[in-house]
Design a protein around this motif. Structure first.
Motif, PDB file in Angstrom:
ATOM      1  N   UNK A   1       0.783  -1.247  -0.033  1.00 19.84           N
ATOM      2  CA  UNK A   1       0.018   0.014  -0.106  1.00 19.84           C
ATOM      3  C   UNK A   1       0.785   1.517  -0.037  1.00 19.84           C
ATOM      4  N   UNK A   2       0.579   2.352  -0.852  1.00 22.54           N
ATOM      5  CA  UNK A   2       0.971   3.509  -0.810  1.00 22.54           C
ATOM      6  C   UNK A   2       0.206   4.527  -0.030  1.00 22.54           C
ATOM      7  N   UNK A   3       0.535   5.245   0.988  1.00 26.45           N
ATOM      8  CA  UNK A   3      -0.256   6.126   1.489  1.00 26.45           C
ATOM      9  C   UNK A   3       0.203   7.508   1.436  1.00 26.45           C
ATOM     10  N   UNK A   4      -0.859   8.581   1.539  1.00 29.37           N
ATOM     11  CA  UNK A   4      -0.569   9.957   1.437  1.00 29.37           C
ATOM     12  C   UNK A   4      -0.213  10.426   2.853  1.00 29.37           C
ATOM     13  N   UNK A   5       0.139  11.778   3.104  1.00 26.05           N
ATOM     14  CA  UNK A   5       0.769  12.218   4.405  1.00 26.05           C
ATOM     15  C   UNK A   5      -0.365  12.166   5.281  1.00 26.05           C
ATOM     16  N   UNK A   6      -1.706  11.995   4.713  1.00 21.52           N
ATOM     17  CA  UNK A   6      -2.914  11.808   5.772  1.00 21.52           C
ATOM     18  C   UNK A   6      -3.445  10.266   6.229  1.00 21.52           C
TER      19      UNK A   6
END
Length: 532
Positions: free
Chosen positions: A468-473
């Protein structure tokens, strides 16, 4: 004829005339081939696909100061990349298999019609060096000359054409009734692009392996061939540049694969090909407003079969590289370097060790070549993941193991995560907030990269990949998962497109089973992980 019959004839004629007026009126209004006016992109969607019917309308009714033309060798160029590189608005009008004469006719029409046209990008196909100057590809179908001659009367062949109406006009009108309909037009990045569905690499070009034959140089060009070549070039390549001295012509010799060159070498046509190229180069160099480029000596392109779907057709990443190189005058041929270039070219393809192609890796994911080209094109240095770099990588419930894919270190993930099998917590949330079996790392701006490439294999039982690639939130921006029943115990290459992602990102690689129902001895290995 009775009065009743006369009435029926009149009714019939009125119906026929009414139908013709309706068909003709709607064809004129929608104008799917952009023959009469600019496309009405506020009300219809124009799917650009019929090159011979569309190209002259595009030339006449679009605003542009740059033009890309040629055969399938240029169809994968992206107008947006040319616009960024050269700083002007581009159209793309290609024709698969077009001769030099056919491509030149597009240029003649465009330059006569558009005083603002300043840049031409055009491929010169090596397979067509020996063509007659008047050759036309009539074997590819009938030319719809009524769409691009000066005779207004034969426009009836377009206005009252049943195939045009029922295959193009009516579907375009009907499409508007759909709730999901959005008007517009195919972009010049996508128009004519043929990338979808093709397979690249050694296994396509040499399915039975490379057979090495004794090299044969063969004879050079004859006087008759020389005259044919010069007539074709002066009439269809250089003549237009003489006529329009204020336009700059960016010509390039199409970079065919090592397989194409092997055939020339093995069957005694190498000398003839090189001499023809020399003759053409010398003729083109006489013209100051023509810039001629060749990428044939870039062996990392032409000898890597992963760039090709057959002996001549290269992937769109090669087109992207050529746009950048031409805008920077890399691989530009001049009076000072063309002879050394020809010597290098002949030496490369005559003396090449063709047997080594049998050992060349055929990438499982054909887009991997595009990934590798990102550094050439955009100058972005890849980020290779070092499992021992504790400042970058956080490992959890896994161990570094040596000598994995291609000798690189790997990360062995064993077991299953503690998430209950009936849990309402999603896998992505659990990995982010509670724990994982694998590793994670973060980047300040993932927008610098185009793709995440990694290798993995199931080592035992329920081992499987979950990335999984998550954003800063903490929101998931991209993911790649494979369930263990669909995995064998061999290495596989995986690619995640991150080209549309921006900002800070955290990437979690989990190799354990996704809940506590899995076998505790399950294993999965990650190796050779890179952001390109």
């Amino acid at each position: 004829m009775s009065k009743k019959h006369v009435i029926w004839v009149i009714i019939y004629l009125v119906l026929v005339l009414g139908s013709l007026l309706t068909v003709g009126g709607l064809t004129y209004k929608v104008d799917p081939f952009i023959h009469f006016h600019e496309p009405d992109t506020a009300h219809y969607f124009y799917k650009l696909e019929n090159q011979r019917s569309l190209n002259y309308g595009i030339i006449e009714h679009f605003d542009y100061s740059g033009l890309i033309t040629g055969t399938s060798m240029v169809e994968n160029f992206k107008a947006s990349e040319a616009e960024e590189a050269f700083g002007c608005k581009f159209i793309k009008v290609c024709s698969s298999g077009a001769t030099f004469k056919e491509s030149n006719e597009y240029l003649e029409t465009a330059l006569a019609d558009n005083d603002d046209l300043r840049i031409i990008i055009r491929g010169l196909d090596m397979d067509m060096f020996f063509d007659d100057s008047e050759r036309m590809r009539e074997d590819l179908g009938e030319y719809p000359t009524y769409l691009y001659d000066d005779n207004d009367f034969n426009d009836v062949k377009y206005l009252f054409n049943g195939d045009v109406f029922f295959s193009y006009v009516y579907p375009m009108i009907k499409e508007r009734s759909k709730d999901s309909f959005e008007p517009g037009i195919t972009s010049f990045d996508d128009y004519s692009n043929w990338m979808g569905g093709w397979v690249f690499g050694k296994n396509v070009l040499y399915p039975d392996g490379v057979t090495v034959r004794e090299a044969t140089e063969g004879a050079g060009i004859t006087e008759e061939e020389k005259n044919i070549i010069l007539e074709n070039i002066t009439q269809n390549v250089t003549g237009i540049a003489e006529e329009y001295p204020d336009t700059t012509f960016y010509y390039f010799i199409t970079p065919y694969s090592i397989q194409w060159w092997q055939n020339k070498r093995d069957y005694g046509y190498l000398n003839k090909q090189i001499e023809a190229e020399k003759l053409i180069i010398e003729e083109i160099l006489k013209h100051k407003n023509i810039k001629l480029y060749s990428f044939n000596c870039l062996s990392d392109i032409t000898t890597d079969l992963n760039n090709y779907k057959d002996s001549i057709h290269y992937g769109e990443w090669v087109n992207s590289m050529m746009i950048k190189y031409m805008s920077e005058d890399k691989c530009l041929l001049t009076y000072d370097n063309y002879e050394s270039y020809l010597t290098e070219e002949k030496d490369l393809y005559y003396n090449y060790d063709y047997a080594q192609l049998n050992d060349q890796e055929d990438y499982e994911n054909d887009r991997f070549m595009e990934v590798l080209f990102n550094e050439k094109i955009n100058g972005v240095e890849p980020l290779h993941i070092d499992f021992n770099d504790t400042e970058l990588v956080t490992i959890q419930n896994a161990e570094v193991v040596e000598d994995q894919y291609n000798g690189a270190d790997g990360l062995l993930c064993t077991g299953c995560i503690g998430r209950p099998s009936e849990s309402d917590i999603s896998v992505s949330d659990y990995l982010r907030d509670t724990g994982y079996i694998g590793f994670k790392f973060s980047v300040d701006d993932i927008g610098e990269y185009k793709n995440l490439i990694f290798y993995g294999k199931k080592a035992a039982d329920h081992g499987q990949l979950t990335v999984y690639i998550y954003d800063s939130n903490g929101n998931v921006m991209a993911e790649r998962t494979e369930t263990y029943p669909n995995l064998d115990n061999e290495w596989h290459q995986y690619l995640i497109d991150v080209s549309q992602l921006e900002g800070g990102a955290t990437i979690i690689f989990n190799g354990g089973y996704i809940d506590n129902s899995g076998n505790a001895d399950s294993q999965y290995v990650f190796s050779d992980i890179t952001l390109y």
